[in-house]
Design a protein around this motif. Structure first.
Motif, PDB file in Angstrom:
ATOM      1  N   ALA A 111       0.813  -1.225   0.000  1.00 46.83           N
ATOM      2  CA  ALA A 111       0.000   0.000   0.000  1.00 46.83           C
ATOM      3  C   ALA A 111       0.841   1.268   0.000  1.00 46.83           C
ATOM      4  O   ALA A 111       0.404   2.315  -0.503  1.00 46.83           O
ATOM      5  N   ALA A 112       2.056   1.183   0.548  1.00 50.24           N
ATOM      6  CA  ALA A 112       2.912   2.371   0.601  1.00 50.24           C
ATOM      7  C   ALA A 112       3.276   2.880  -0.791  1.00 50.24           C
ATOM      8  O   ALA A 112       3.622   4.053  -0.960  1.00 50.24           O
ATOM      9  N   SER A 113       3.190   1.996  -1.777  1.00 58.29           N
ATOM     10  CA  SER A 113       3.555   2.389  -3.143  1.00 58.29           C
ATOM     11  C   SER A 113       2.339   2.779  -3.992  1.00 58.29           C
ATOM     12  O   SER A 113       2.491   3.147  -5.159  1.00 58.29           O
ATOM     13  N   PHE A 114       1.139   2.724  -3.422  1.00 55.70           N
ATOM     14  CA  PHE A 114      -0.065   3.074  -4.167  1.00 55.70           C
ATOM     15  C   PHE A 114      -0.059   4.567  -4.506  1.00 55.70           C
ATOM     16  O   PHE A 114       0.367   5.406  -3.705  1.00 55.70           O
ATOM     17  N   SER A 115      -0.574   4.880  -5.677  1.00 55.00           N
ATOM     18  CA  SER A 115      -0.768   6.280  -6.034  1.00 55.00           C
ATOM     19  C   SER A 115      -1.970   6.827  -5.264  1.00 55.00           C
ATOM     20  O   SER A 115      -2.707   6.073  -4.615  1.00 55.00           O
ATOM     21  N   LYS A 116      -2.184   8.127  -5.348  1.00 49.46           N
ATOM     22  CA  LYS A 116      -3.313   8.727  -4.659  1.00 49.46           C
ATOM     23  C   LYS A 116      -4.624   8.124  -5.143  1.00 49.46           C
ATOM     24  O   LYS A 116      -5.525   7.828  -4.349  1.00 49.46           O
ATOM     25  N   ALA A 117      -4.729   7.911  -6.466  1.00 50.41           N
ATOM     26  CA  ALA A 117      -5.950   7.324  -7.026  1.00 50.41           C
ATOM     27  C   ALA A 117      -6.119   5.879  -6.572  1.00 50.41           C
ATOM     28  O   ALA A 117      -7.241   5.437  -6.287  1.00 50.41           O
ATOM     29  N   GLU A 118      -5.013   5.138  -6.502  1.00 51.39           N
ATOM     30  CA  GLU A 118      -5.078   3.741  -6.073  1.00 51.39           C
ATOM     31  C   GLU A 118      -5.456   3.637  -4.602  1.00 51.39           C
ATOM     32  O   GLU A 118      -6.226   2.742  -4.214  1.00 51.39           O
TER      33      GLU A 118
END
Length: 247
Positions: A93-100
């Motif tokens: 989750a730390a690598s998710f974009s804002k949209a993700e």
């Protein structure tokens, strides 16, 4: 779609949120039992030996009892960032974009022995309580949670993908949920359940489902999202999937 994840025994410390506010959590109908369990854990923490015994901990894990003592005062953070370990490392989750992250917030939920179930962004403190624990004077958590949690999960609209482990699946049944079995296939074509890397593969599948631009509403839709992410999934029943790993 709602993807139900198992929790983890390990949890990140700290957080930038204020103290626990049950009214800030999803599924508010669970709050009476949540409050009862939080109060019971705080009270139990005053007796360290009893806490260690009830929680199945060793003397070297007294810091976990300290966590429980501070449940009402400790800082909070979103559930998706509170839980750690193999599955959550694979989820990434730390690598998710804002949209993700926004998509994940609407699609992911975590089973919890203390809170029943929380959505990805629900603010919770670090705590220690396992699904198999028996609280003194309360009986099993299964007997406590089922009457409250099953009706709450039954109200969830749309497809439910149940990735919980057996201990947490026992806290509440979700009729009609899609289940996923992680398997490996030998040279003869025989398949067997994977245990060691089970969590990692489920974490990768959860990441694919949480971040996909499409929001599947059918079993075949889940399989398509998995395939697009390079995850081999086969439908083996009306609401059953097998995630095939390499031997």
């Amino acid at each position: 779609m709602l993807v139900l994840l198992p929790p983890s025994e390990t949890k990140a410390d700290g957080g930038d949120g204020g103290p626990l506010d049950l009214d800030a959590l999803s599924f508010p109908e669970l709050n009476p039992l949540r409050r009862k369990l939080v109060d019971a854990l705080v009270e139990l923490s005053a007796d360290v030996p009893a806490s260690l015994a009830a929680l199945g901990l060793s003397e070297r894990q007294e810091d976990e009892v300290e966590r429980n003592a501070r449940l009402w005062a400790a800082p909070t953070t979103g559930a998706l960032h509170r839980y750690t370990g193999v599955l959550y490392d694979a989820l990434g989750a730390a690598s998710f974009s804002k949209a993700e992250l926004a998509r994940a917030g609407g699609r992911l939920a975590v089973a919890s022995a203390l809170f029943g179930v929380v959505r990805a962004h629900d603010p919770i403190p670090a705590y220690r309580l396992s699904g198999g624990s028996t609280m003194p004077g309360f009986g099993t958590l299964r007997s406590l949670w089922r009457p409250a949690l099953e009706p709450a999960l039954a109200e969830v609209e749309g497809l439910v993908v149940d990735l919980r482990s057996g201990t947490y699946a026992a806290l509440a049944r979700v009729p009609g949920a899609v289940t996923v079995r992680v398997v490996t296939e030998d040279s003869s074509g025989k398949r067997k359940t994977v245990s060691h890397h089970n969590k990692a593969y489920k974490g990768k599948l959860a990441a694919a489902l949480a971040t996909s631009r499409s929001n599947p509403s059918t079993v075949d839709g889940v399989a398509r999202v998995a395939a697009k992410a390079g995850i081999a999934v086969e439908r083996t029943g009306e609401r059953e999937l097998e995630l095939l790993t390499k031997a």
